[in-house]
Design a protein around this motif. Structure first.
Motif, PDB file in Angstrom:
ATOM      1  N   MET A 282     -11.474  27.457 -88.033  1.00  0.00           N
ATOM      2  CA  MET A 282     -11.997  28.766 -87.642  1.00  0.00           C
ATOM      3  C   MET A 282     -13.452  28.661 -87.198  1.00  0.00           C
ATOM      4  SD  MET A 282      -9.714  31.111 -87.663  1.00  0.00           S
ATOM      5  CE  MET A 282     -10.753  32.572 -87.616  1.00  0.00           C
ATOM      6  N   MET A 283     -14.202  27.769 -87.825  1.00  0.00           N
ATOM      7  CA  MET A 283     -15.582  27.539 -87.395  1.00  0.00           C
ATOM      8  C   MET A 283     -15.604  26.924 -85.994  1.00  0.00           C
ATOM      9  SD  MET A 283     -17.212  26.084 -90.953  1.00  0.00           S
ATOM     10  CE  MET A 283     -18.802  25.741 -90.186  1.00  0.00           C
ATOM     11  N   CYS A 284     -14.677  26.003 -85.752  1.00  0.00           N
ATOM     12  CA  CYS A 284     -14.570  25.394 -84.427  1.00  0.00           C
ATOM     13  C   CYS A 284     -14.201  26.429 -83.370  1.00  0.00           C
ATOM     14  CB  CYS A 284     -13.525  24.281 -84.429  1.00  0.00           C
ATOM     15  SG  CYS A 284     -13.961  22.848 -85.438  1.00  0.00           S
ATOM     16  N   LYS A 285     -13.391  27.413 -83.761  1.00  0.00           N
ATOM     17  CA  LYS A 285     -12.914  28.425 -82.816  1.00  0.00           C
ATOM     18  C   LYS A 285     -14.062  29.209 -82.197  1.00  0.00           C
ATOM     19  CE  LYS A 285      -9.748  32.380 -82.487  1.00  0.00           C
ATOM     20  NZ  LYS A 285      -8.868  33.300 -83.250  1.00  0.00           N
ATOM     21  N   ALA A 286     -15.179  29.324 -82.936  1.00  0.00           N
ATOM     22  CA  ALA A 286     -16.332  30.067 -82.432  1.00  0.00           C
ATOM     23  C   ALA A 286     -16.916  29.429 -81.179  1.00  0.00           C
ATOM     24  CB  ALA A 286     -17.398  30.164 -83.521  1.00  0.00           C
ATOM     25  N   ASP A 287     -16.722  28.129 -81.033  1.00  0.00           N
ATOM     26  CA  ASP A 287     -17.192  27.425 -79.829  1.00  0.00           C
ATOM     27  C   ASP A 287     -16.082  26.487 -79.355  1.00  0.00           C
ATOM     28  OD1 ASP A 287     -18.794  26.573 -77.777  1.00  0.00           O
ATOM     29  OD2 ASP A 287     -19.978  25.193 -79.001  1.00  0.00           O
ATOM     30  N   MET A 288     -14.912  27.104 -79.126  1.00  0.00           N
ATOM     31  CA  MET A 288     -13.709  26.313 -78.856  1.00  0.00           C
ATOM     32  C   MET A 288     -13.841  25.468 -77.586  1.00  0.00           C
ATOM     33  SD  MET A 288     -10.842  25.799 -80.427  1.00  0.00           S
ATOM     34  CE  MET A 288      -9.085  25.511 -80.328  1.00  0.00           C
ATOM     35  N   SER A 289     -14.474  26.021 -76.567  1.00  0.00           N
ATOM     36  CA  SER A 289     -14.574  25.276 -75.310  1.00  0.00           C
ATOM     37  C   SER A 289     -15.319  23.964 -75.506  1.00  0.00           C
ATOM     38  CB  SER A 289     -15.253  26.124 -74.240  1.00  0.00           C
ATOM     39  OG  SER A 289     -16.561  26.491 -74.640  1.00  0.00           O
ATOM     40  N   SER A 290     -16.395  23.984 -76.296  1.00  0.00           N
ATOM     41  CA  SER A 290     -17.154  22.756 -76.555  1.00  0.00           C
ATOM     42  C   SER A 290     -16.350  21.776 -77.399  1.00  0.00           C
ATOM     43  CB  SER A 290     -18.476  23.084 -77.267  1.00  0.00           C
ATOM     44  OG  SER A 290     -19.312  23.858 -76.438  1.00  0.00           O
ATOM     45  N   VAL A 291     -15.608  22.302 -78.387  1.00  0.00           N
ATOM     46  CA  VAL A 291     -14.789  21.452 -79.252  1.00  0.00           C
ATOM     47  C   VAL A 291     -13.708  20.752 -78.434  1.00  0.00           C
ATOM     48  CG1 VAL A 291     -13.139  21.456 -81.162  1.00  0.00           C
ATOM     49  CG2 VAL A 291     -15.236  22.814 -81.325  1.00  0.00           C
ATOM     50  N   VAL A 292     -13.040  21.507 -77.566  1.00  0.00           N
ATOM     51  CA  VAL A 292     -11.965  20.939 -76.743  1.00  0.00           C
ATOM     52  C   VAL A 292     -12.528  19.932 -75.745  1.00  0.00           C
ATOM     53  CG1 VAL A 292     -10.190  21.483 -75.024  1.00  0.00           C
ATOM     54  CG2 VAL A 292     -10.482  22.960 -77.025  1.00  0.00           C
ATOM     55  N   GLU A 293     -13.663  20.279 -75.134  1.00  0.00           N
ATOM     56  CA  GLU A 293     -14.289  19.357 -74.185  1.00  0.00           C
ATOM     57  C   GLU A 293     -14.683  18.047 -74.863  1.00  0.00           C
ATOM     58  OE1 GLU A 293     -18.013  19.206 -70.984  1.00  0.00           O
ATOM     59  OE2 GLU A 293     -17.676  20.997 -72.209  1.00  0.00           O
ATOM     60  N   GLU A 294     -15.230  18.159 -76.066  1.00  0.00           N
ATOM     61  CA  GLU A 294     -15.623  16.966 -76.810  1.00  0.00           C
ATOM     62  C   GLU A 294     -14.404  16.110 -77.148  1.00  0.00           C
ATOM     63  OE1 GLU A 294     -17.608  15.908 -81.147  1.00  0.00           O
ATOM     64  OE2 GLU A 294     -18.198  17.771 -80.142  1.00  0.00           O
ATOM     65  N   PHE A 320      -5.280  14.635 -71.880  1.00  0.00           N
ATOM     66  CA  PHE A 320      -5.983  15.913 -71.737  1.00  0.00           C
ATOM     67  C   PHE A 320      -5.156  17.054 -72.328  1.00  0.00           C
ATOM     68  CE2 PHE A 320      -7.027  19.860 -69.597  1.00  0.00           C
ATOM     69  CZ  PHE A 320      -8.417  19.868 -69.640  1.00  0.00           C
ATOM     70  N   MET A 321      -5.785  17.863 -73.161  1.00  0.00           N
ATOM     71  CA  MET A 321      -5.147  19.051 -73.745  1.00  0.00           C
ATOM     72  C   MET A 321      -5.946  20.277 -73.341  1.00  0.00           C
ATOM     73  SD  MET A 321      -2.429  18.296 -75.685  1.00  0.00           S
ATOM     74  CE  MET A 321      -2.291  19.529 -76.983  1.00  0.00           C
ATOM     75  N   ASP A 322      -5.266  21.282 -72.793  1.00  0.00           N
ATOM     76  CA  ASP A 322      -5.950  22.493 -72.382  1.00  0.00           C
ATOM     77  C   ASP A 322      -6.276  23.363 -73.590  1.00  0.00           C
ATOM     78  OD1 ASP A 322      -6.783  24.141 -69.986  1.00  0.00           O
ATOM     79  OD2 ASP A 322      -5.559  25.588 -71.080  1.00  0.00           O
ATOM     80  N   GLN A 323      -7.381  24.070 -73.491  1.00  0.00           N
ATOM     81  CA  GLN A 323      -7.878  24.870 -74.603  1.00  0.00           C
ATOM     82  C   GLN A 323      -6.858  25.892 -75.098  1.00  0.00           C
ATOM     83  OE1 GLN A 323     -11.871  26.322 -74.061  1.00  0.00           O
ATOM     84  NE2 GLN A 323     -11.479  28.200 -75.228  1.00  0.00           N
ATOM     85  N   GLU A 324      -6.137  26.539 -74.185  1.00  0.00           N
ATOM     86  CA  GLU A 324      -5.243  27.618 -74.599  1.00  0.00           C
ATOM     87  C   GLU A 324      -4.066  27.128 -75.446  1.00  0.00           C
ATOM     88  OE1 GLU A 324      -3.946  29.588 -71.070  1.00  0.00           O
ATOM     89  OE2 GLU A 324      -2.624  27.966 -70.449  1.00  0.00           O
ATOM     90  N   LEU A 325      -3.798  25.827 -75.415  1.00  0.00           N
ATOM     91  CA  LEU A 325      -2.713  25.271 -76.230  1.00  0.00           C
ATOM     92  C   LEU A 325      -3.199  24.771 -77.587  1.00  0.00           C
ATOM     93  CD1 LEU A 325      -0.782  23.290 -73.484  1.00  0.00           C
ATOM     94  CD2 LEU A 325      -0.165  25.493 -74.499  1.00  0.00           C
ATOM     95  N   LEU A 326      -4.485  24.924 -77.871  1.00  0.00           N
ATOM     96  CA  LEU A 326      -5.049  24.382 -79.105  1.00  0.00           C
ATOM     97  C   LEU A 326      -5.511  25.465 -80.073  1.00  0.00           C
ATOM     98  CD1 LEU A 326      -7.030  21.367 -77.616  1.00  0.00           C
ATOM     99  CD2 LEU A 326      -4.926  21.278 -78.960  1.00  0.00           C
ATOM    100  N   TYR A 327      -5.198  26.709 -79.784  1.00  0.00           N
ATOM    101  CA  TYR A 327      -5.513  27.789 -80.717  1.00  0.00           C
ATOM    102  C   TYR A 327      -4.452  27.845 -81.824  1.00  0.00           C
ATOM    103  CZ  TYR A 327      -9.230  29.584 -77.716  1.00  0.00           C
ATOM    104  OH  TYR A 327     -10.387  29.725 -76.990  1.00  0.00           O
ATOM    105  N   ASN A 328      -4.726  28.673 -82.818  1.00  0.00           N
ATOM    106  CA  ASN A 328      -3.808  28.814 -83.951  1.00  0.00           C
ATOM    107  C   ASN A 328      -2.675  29.773 -83.570  1.00  0.00           C
ATOM    108  OD1 ASN A 328      -2.878  28.449 -86.591  1.00  0.00           O
ATOM    109  ND2 ASN A 328      -4.037  30.215 -87.354  1.00  0.00           N
ATOM    110  N   LYS A 329      -1.891  29.368 -82.581  1.00  0.00           N
ATOM    111  CA  LYS A 329      -0.801  30.189 -82.063  1.00  0.00           C
ATOM    112  C   LYS A 329       0.534  29.514 -82.371  1.00  0.00           C
ATOM    113  CE  LYS A 329      -3.247  33.411 -79.911  1.00  0.00           C
ATOM    114  NZ  LYS A 329      -3.150  34.850 -80.236  1.00  0.00           N
ATOM    115  N   HIS A 330       1.452  30.288 -82.902  1.00  0.00           N
ATOM    116  CA  HIS A 330       2.757  29.757 -83.301  1.00  0.00           C
ATOM    117  C   HIS A 330       3.778  29.921 -82.174  1.00  0.00           C
ATOM    118  CE1 HIS A 330       1.864  29.275 -87.652  1.00  0.00           C
ATOM    119  NE2 HIS A 330       1.004  30.254 -87.409  1.00  0.00           N
ATOM    120  N   LEU A 331       4.438  28.839 -81.832  1.00  0.00           N
ATOM    121  CA  LEU A 331       5.593  28.890 -80.931  1.00  0.00           C
ATOM    122  C   LEU A 331       6.826  28.801 -81.824  1.00  0.00           C
ATOM    123  CD1 LEU A 331       6.785  28.984 -78.113  1.00  0.00           C
ATOM    124  CD2 LEU A 331       6.556  26.515 -77.978  1.00  0.00           C
ATOM    125  N   TYR A 332       7.402  29.942 -82.099  1.00  0.00           N
ATOM    126  CA  TYR A 332       8.429  30.078 -83.138  1.00  0.00           C
ATOM    127  C   TYR A 332       9.520  30.979 -82.558  1.00  0.00           C
ATOM    128  CZ  TYR A 332      10.009  30.795 -88.035  1.00  0.00           C
ATOM    129  OH  TYR A 332      10.721  30.820 -89.216  1.00  0.00           O
TER     130      TYR A 332
END
Length: 375
Positions: A282-294, A320-332
Motif C-alpha cells: 500500500m505504501m508502494c501504491k502511493a508512487d506506483m509508477s516509480s515502483v513499476v518503473e524501477e 516488462f509488466m504494465d502498471q495496471e496489471l500490478l495493482y491489488n486487483k482480483h481476476l476471479y
C-alpha cells in the motif's frame, strides 16, 4: 482455390488477428480436428514474421488455410478481408485487438472499438451464422465471490474498458448474430502477454541468483485458462444457436492465485520468492509508477544480458509488466454459464508442466536462454 461451401459441408471461417497467440492456436485447433473446409487468417502481421513455431508454420501451410493481410481499422481494408466470390462465411472469430500496454486512449479506442465494430458490421453484411468476439475477463475485482457475466462491470484495464464498450455496441448492429467470450489470463504455446512476462521475470531472478519479491500477497486471485480450452470454447459457442447475444466467462477450475503461479515459476527456475505484503505494498501504491518503473528497469538489463550470453540475438519475449496489471486487483471468474452448455475443460488447472511447455517451445526457437530452465 477453395470452392463454395454447401449446407452439408464443413464451415468456412475467418479468424481475424489469426497470427496472434489465440488466433494461431485456434487455426491449429480447427485444422488438426478437421472442423473446417476453409479458414482465412487475417492479420497485419504475416505468418513469416509472427514468431510461429515449427508446428504452427506447418498448420499455416495447410491447403485449407489462406492468409490475407489487412488493417481492420480501415473500412476498405476490412471489406477486403471479407471479400470472396466463391465462399460463404459461416463463422467469424475476432481475435484482433490492440493489446500493447501503456498506449493512449485514442490508440485503444481505434484499435479496439473501431476495429471490432468495423469487422462486426462487415460480418453482419455477410450474414454469418456467428460472430465471436474475444473480450476480456478483467471486468470487475472482488475477492469475495467470482464475477459472473451478469454482475456489474467495473473494468480496471484499458483493454477491458474498451472491450466493454464493444460488448454493449454489438447488440446495436442490425442482423448480427454474435457471442462474447471473456477469458481469464490465457496461457499456452505462443503466450507473450499472459503468464509469459512472469515466467521471464522468474528467469531473470535465476540469472541474478536473487529472491523474487512480489507486491501484495499470495492470495491475490489471478485466474487462468489454457489456450486450448479457449479455442474449444470458441468453436462450441460459434456452433450453438443458444449462445447468440450472450457473454461467457472462460476460466479453468484451478482458481489460480499469485501464490500458485509464483510457486510454480519458482519450482521451474529453482529460485525462492516472497511478498512485500499488504501494508508495504500500500505504501508502494502511493508512487506506483516509480515502483513499476524501477522494477522493469531491474529486470530488463539482466534479461538482455542472459539472452546475449546464450546466443539469443532477437526475441519478442520481455519481462516488462504494465502498471495496471500490478495493482491489488482480483481476476476471479465464474465459469458456470459455459459449463451449463456442456463445456468441459481439457486443462482443468495450471501446472508447472504447462508452463514448462511454453518455455521449452521458446527455447527450441532460440528465443529463450535454455540454460535458465531448471534448478
Amino acid at each position: 482455390m477453395a470452392t463454395a461451401n454447401s449446407s452439408s459441408s464443413k464451415p468456412c471461417v475467418i479468424v481475424l488477428g489469426g497470427c496472434g497467440f489465440i488466433g494461431r492456436n485456434f487455426v491449429t485447433y480447427v485444422i488438426e480436428n478437421d472442423l473446417v473446409s476453409h479458414v482465412r487468417v487475417v492479420d497485419k502481421v504475416p505468418p513469416q514474421t509472427a514468431w510461429l513455431n515449427s508446428h504452427h508454420k506447418k498448420i499455416f501451410e495447410d491447403p485449407r488455410v489462406e492468409f490475407r493481410s489487412a488493417n481492420l481499422i480501415i473500412p476498405s481494408s476490412c471489406q477486403g478481408a471479407f471479400a470472396t466470390e466463391e465462399l460463404k462465411w459461416d463463422y467469424v472469430v475476432n481475435c484482433a485487438c490492440e493489446t500493447k500496454p501503456g498506449q493512449t486512449d485514442p490508440v485503444y479506442k481505434e484499435g479496439i472499438v473501431k476495429l471490432s465494430l468495423n469487422v462486426a458490421g462487415e460480418a453482419a453484411k455477410h450474414n454469418v451464422k456467428m460472430f465471436v468476439e474475444l473480450s476480456s475477463g478483467h471486468m470487475a475485482s472482488s475477492d469475495k465471490a467470482p464475477h459472473n457475466e451478469d454482475s456489474t462491470s467495473d473494468p480496471w484495464t484499458s483493454v477491458a474498458r474498451y472491450k466493454l464498450t464493444v460488448e454493449k455496441e454489438l447488440g446495436e448492429i442490425a442482423g448480427l448474430n454474435f457471442c462474447v467470450l471473456r477469458p481469464a489470463i490465457v496461457y499456452g504455446i505462443g503466450d507473450r502477454q499472459g503468464l509469459a512476462p512472469r515466467l521471464i521475470i522468474g528467469a531473470v531472478y535465476k540469472h541474478l541468483n536473487e529472491v523474487m519479491k512480489l507486491l501484495w500477497t499470495a492470495d491475490l486471485h489471478l485466474n487462468t485458462v489454457h489456450v486450448k480450452d479457449v479455442c474449444r470454447a470458441i468453436w462450441l459457442l460459434a456452433s450453438r444457436d443458444d449462445s447468440k447475444g450472450k457473454i461467457f466467462n472462460v476460466v479453468d477450475d484451478g482458481d489460480s492465485t499469485q501464490g500458485l503461479i509464483s510457486t510454480l515459476i519458482s519450482d521451474i527456475f529453482g529460485i525462492s520468492h516472497d511478498y512485500y505484503g499488504q501494508a508495504l505494498s500500500m505504501m508502494c501504491k502511493a508512487d506506483m509508477s516509480s515502483v513499476v518503473e524501477e522494477g522493469n528497469d531491474k529486470h530488463m538489463a539482466p534479461w538482455a544480458e542472459a539472452c546475449c550470453s546464450s546466443g539469443v540475438e532477437n526475441t519478442p519475449l520481455t519481462p516488462f509488466m504494465d502498471q495496471e496489471l500490478l495493482y491489488n486487483k482480483h481476476l476471479y471468474l465464474d465459469g458456470s454459464r459455459l459449463k451449463n452448455l456442456g463445456f468441459s475443460l481439457e486443462v482443468p488447472m495450471l501446472t508447472a508442466q504447462h508452463l514448462l511447455e511454453i518455455v521449452h517451445d521458446y527455447a527450441d526457437m532460440n528465443l529463450f536462454p535454455r540454460y535458465l530452465i531448471g534448478a
